[in-house]
Design a protein around this motif. Structure first.
Motif, PDB file in Angstrom:
ATOM      1  N   ARG A   1       0.886  -1.190  -0.063  1.00  0.00           N
ATOM      2  CA  ARG A   1       0.079   0.136  -0.046  1.00  0.00           C
ATOM      3  C   ARG A   1       0.718   1.262   0.020  1.00  0.00           C
ATOM      4  NH1 ARG A   1      -5.557   0.518   2.059  1.00  0.00           N
ATOM      5  NH2 ARG A   1      -6.476  -1.875   1.475  1.00  0.00           N
TER       6      ARG A   1
ATOM      7  N   TRP B   1      -6.134   4.510   6.575  1.00  0.00           N
ATOM      8  CA  TRP B   1      -6.112   3.693   5.292  1.00  0.00           C
ATOM      9  C   TRP B   1      -5.305   2.687   4.947  1.00  0.00           C
ATOM     10  CZ3 TRP B   1      -3.225   3.539   0.817  1.00  0.00           C
ATOM     11  CH2 TRP B   1      -3.759   2.983  -0.524  1.00  0.00           C
TER      12      TRP B   1
ATOM     13  N   GLY C   1      -5.635  -0.490   6.768  1.00  0.00           N
ATOM     14  CA  GLY C   1      -6.513  -0.903   6.266  1.00  0.00           C
ATOM     15  C   GLY C   1      -7.371  -2.047   7.221  1.00  0.00           C
TER      16      GLY C   1
END
Ligand SMILES: Nc1nc2c(ncn2[C@@H]2O[C@H](COP(=O)(O)OP(=O)(O)OP(=O)(O)O)[C@@H](O)[C@H]2O)c(=O)[nH]1
Ligand SMILES: [Mg+2]
Length: 287
Positions: free
Chosen positions: A186, A283, A286
């Motif tokens: 990510r 984010w 996650g």
């Protein structure tokens, strides 16, 4: 429930890495601040270092350049809204370590572990993006103005003169090759100094596609397995003083007058603005 999450913050010199760390540390610990991730306790780490950074940040003092002798790892335990406790580690590394990867094509052994983190924050200072210079265009401008082309002193090419986006794309490709490759990861792309960029009226994705088109195309093309998103972040809210040089600025004084230091922070997600600097981290984690 608990888990570990290594988040590495990468970025060229003076991109805003240390300031971001200072603002995160301040904000998750400020009484009453509203954040998606909450402070859940201390863990082993370099508190003296990060406390000193946060103290400077609150005072409206520019951070000092991070020293090249040994990075410092800052770790903290953060809790998600669902009650998951996550240990997050961030290295505070000097930008030279990253520009050195581009210029000398070497990675310091000590950095390998950190650079294998599955979550990456890439910071690009929106205020100091170095654009490509097209010689053809410059010659056309000179000719159009009816001036003889200057008998300019030729400057030898050097890697540090390369456009920002070229250096940054190379850095990301580095992380996807050799012993730094750890599979899909990510990536939170943060355009820092958003207070300086906001006047353009563009959202973070538009800044990415207009000011950093090579980076935008590299990410969209999906050649490397990044799951990515872009935010605009102002970790200071405006310009801070270089107090080591005795600088005093009205703009900084105005920031100090805000009720809560965390009100200085701006995070731009599309066209939605907030002060929650933990949103990109949430984010990334996650969960
Ligand atoms: N206007 C504005 N400037 C910022 C912001 N965040 C960082 N800066 C400026 O960007 C410069 C670099 O910030 P640092 O946090 O020291 O950057 P760094 O990436 O840690 O730099 P090195 O440690 O030297 O690699 C400083 O002059 C900061 O004042 C911001 O939100 N707004
Ligand atoms: Mg630094």
């Amino acid at each position: 429930m608990s888990g570990d999450s290594e988040i590495s913050i990468i970025g060229l010199p003076e991109s805003g890495k240390t300031t971001l760390l200072a603002a995160i540390w301040h904000m998750v610990r400020e009484a009453g601040s509203v954040t998606a991730l909450k402070f859940d306790g201390l863990s082993q780490g370099n508190y003296e270092h990060v406390s000193a950074l946060a103290k400077r940040w609150r005072a409206g003092k520019k951070q000092q350049r991070t020293q090249t002798n040994g990075m410092k790892i800052v770790s903290m335990r953060l809790k998600t809204a669902q009650g998951h406790s996550v240990e997050v580690s961030f290295p505070d590394m000097p930008g030279e370590d990253f520009s050195g990867m581009w210029e000398k094509r070497e990675v310091d052994e000590a950095m390998v572990g950190t650079l294998r983190a599955t979550s990456i924050v890439l910071i690009v200072n929106g205020d100091t993006i170095k654009f490509p210079a097209w010689i053809v265009e410059q010659m056309a401008i000179v000719k159009g103005a009816g001036i003889d082309p200057p008998a300019a002193d030729l400057v030898d090419w050097s890697p540090h003169l390369a456009p920002t986006q070229v250096q940054v794309v190379e850095l990301l490709q580095f992380l996807m090759t050799g012993n730094l490759f750890v599979g899909p990861r990510r990536l939170a792309v943060l355009i820092s100094a958003w207070d300086e960029v906001a006047g353009d009226g563009l959202d973070p994705e538009q800044i990415l596609s207009t000011k950093l088109p090579l980076l935008d195309q590299y990410l969209r093309n999906g050649r490397d397995p990044w799951t990515w998103r872009v935010w605009g972040v102002s970790a200071q809210g405006g310009v801070y003083e270089d107090q080591d040089k005795g600088e005093q600025l009205e703009a900084t004084a105005a920031l100090r007058e805000l009720d809560r230091p965390s009100d200085r922070i701006k995070v731009m997600d599309g066209r939605t603005e907030s002060t929650d600097i933990t949103l990109p981290l949430e984010w990334l984690i996650g969960r």
